[in-house]
Design a protein around this motif. Structure first.
Motif, mmCIF file in Angstrom:
data_model
loop_
_atom_site.group_PDB
_atom_site.id
_atom_site.type_symbol
_atom_site.label_atom_id
_atom_site.label_comp_id
_atom_site.label_asym_id
_atom_site.label_seq_id
_atom_site.Cartn_x
_atom_site.Cartn_y
_atom_site.Cartn_z
ATOM 1 N N ALA A 1 4.669 5.561 -8.010
ATOM 2 C CA ALA A 1 4.511 5.122 -6.622
ATOM 3 C C ALA A 1 3.221 5.679 -6.027
ATOM 4 O O ALA A 1 2.489 4.964 -5.317
ATOM 5 C CB ALA A 1 5.713 5.559 -5.795
ATOM 6 N N ALA A 2 2.928 6.947 -6.296
ATOM 7 C CA ALA A 2 1.698 7.555 -5.784
ATOM 8 C C ALA A 2 0.466 6.833 -6.328
ATOM 9 O O ALA A 2 -0.526 6.634 -5.609
ATOM 10 C CB ALA A 2 1.660 9.036 -6.159
ATOM 11 N N LYS A 3 0.532 6.435 -7.593
ATOM 12 C CA LYS A 3 -0.578 5.690 -8.201
ATOM 13 C C LYS A 3 -0.787 4.359 -7.484
ATOM 14 O O LYS A 3 -1.924 3.983 -7.160
ATOM 15 C CB LYS A 3 -0.285 5.465 -9.681
ATOM 16 N N LEU A 4 0.300 3.641 -7.209
ATOM 17 C CA LEU A 4 0.182 2.357 -6.524
ATOM 18 C C LEU A 4 -0.336 2.529 -5.100
ATOM 19 O O LEU A 4 -1.131 1.720 -4.612
ATOM 20 C CB LEU A 4 1.534 1.645 -6.505
ATOM 21 N N LEU A 5 0.106 3.587 -4.435
ATOM 22 C CA LEU A 5 -0.343 3.832 -3.064
ATOM 23 C C LEU A 5 -1.840 4.132 -3.005
ATOM 24 O O LEU A 5 -2.492 3.869 -1.989
ATOM 25 C CB LEU A 5 0.449 4.989 -2.452
ATOM 26 N N SER A 6 -2.376 4.686 -4.086
ATOM 27 C CA SER A 6 -3.813 4.977 -4.124
ATOM 28 C C SER A 6 -4.639 3.732 -4.439
ATOM 29 O O SER A 6 -5.854 3.712 -4.199
ATOM 30 C CB SER A 6 -4.103 6.062 -5.165
ATOM 31 N N GLU A 7 -3.982 2.699 -4.960
ATOM 32 C CA GLU A 7 -4.691 1.495 -5.393
ATOM 33 C C GLU A 7 -4.474 0.292 -4.482
ATOM 34 O O GLU A 7 -5.308 -0.623 -4.455
ATOM 35 C CB GLU A 7 -4.246 1.117 -6.811
ATOM 36 N N GLU A 8 -3.355 0.281 -3.748
ATOM 37 C CA GLU A 8 -3.002 -0.881 -2.937
ATOM 38 C C GLU A 8 -2.615 -0.453 -1.525
ATOM 39 O O GLU A 8 -2.305 0.716 -1.278
ATOM 40 C CB GLU A 8 -1.828 -1.638 -3.584
ATOM 41 N N ARG A 9 -2.621 -1.417 -0.613
ATOM 42 C CA ARG A 9 -2.252 -1.138 0.775
ATOM 43 C C ARG A 9 -0.812 -1.592 1.029
ATOM 44 O O ARG A 9 -0.423 -2.699 0.670
ATOM 45 C CB ARG A 9 -3.182 -1.874 1.743
#
Length: 210
Positions: A191-199
């Motif tokens: 989830a942290a990875k996705l939050l760093s890549e997407e809004r």
């Protein structure tokens, strides 16, 4: 793994179910029981109750056995769906005995539930059977036109639930502790990875604390 335990045949397990209901309870009748994953039972009940909000829970009472809280994975036209992990007296009894026609008592719904956004994008993060209430939430958000991405974490591929059902509602990213399916590691790291890549406009989470 979706082993069908029972779909037909009544089971008069509790004669007391025909007597007067205790205050606050309603009768529940099992329509279907399936082993959805390792140690996880999918249970569908017909029950006359108020429509719950996503994130709320109900109490299941098995007479002479006990009572336990259960998250709502779905509720539609009087059919309540739950995913129950074997981890105690009540849940163990349900795993061993709940079949079509099995009767129990239900009270609720209880809890505050999720505050659903009306637009935008939402990230749903679930661990284990914490994924169950997120399925109900994803249906609710999709009906509002909200774009969702779900991160579902499990111990291993054998413990994974709701992947097909969630894929019909949103994009699904899977994480497993042992790397047997999808991302290798806990759901919160993915989830942290996705939050760093997407809004995302909102993050919803349900499951054990990391």
């Amino acid at each position: 793994m979706r082993a069908l335990l029972s779909k037909v045949g009544p089971a008069e397990n509790f004669p007391c179910c025909s007597t007067e209901l205790p205050a606050g309870y309603t009768r529940g009748l099992v329509l279907e029981a399936r082993l959805a994953a390792k140690l996880v039972l999918e249970l569908k009940l017909r029950v006359d109750m108020c429509t719950p909000e996503p994130g709320q829970f109900v109490m299941l009472w098995v007479p002479r056995v006990g009572e336990a809280p259960m998250s709502v994975a779905d509720f539609e036209e009087g059919i309540l769906t739950m995913y129950i992990t074997r981890r105690g007296k009540v849940t163990g009894y349900l795993h061993d005995n709940a079949r079509a026609g099995f009767k129990l008592f239900v009270r609720g719904p209880y809890g505050r539930g999720f505050s659903a956004i009306e637009r935008g994008r939402a990230l749903l993060v679930g661990g284990g059977t914490g994924s169950a209430p997120l399925h109900f939430l994803a249906k609710h958000l999709r009906n509002k036109g909200v774009d969702c991405v779900a991160v579902l974490g499990f111990k291993s591929a054998d413990h994974a639930i709701l992947l097909d059902e969630m894929s019909k509602l949103c994009r699904v990213e899977v994480a497993t502790d042992d790397g047997s399916l999808g991302f290798s590691g806990p759901a919160h790291e993915l989830a942290a990875k996705l939050l760093s890549e997407e809004r995302f406009d909102m993050v919803y989470a349900c499951g054990p604390e990391p």
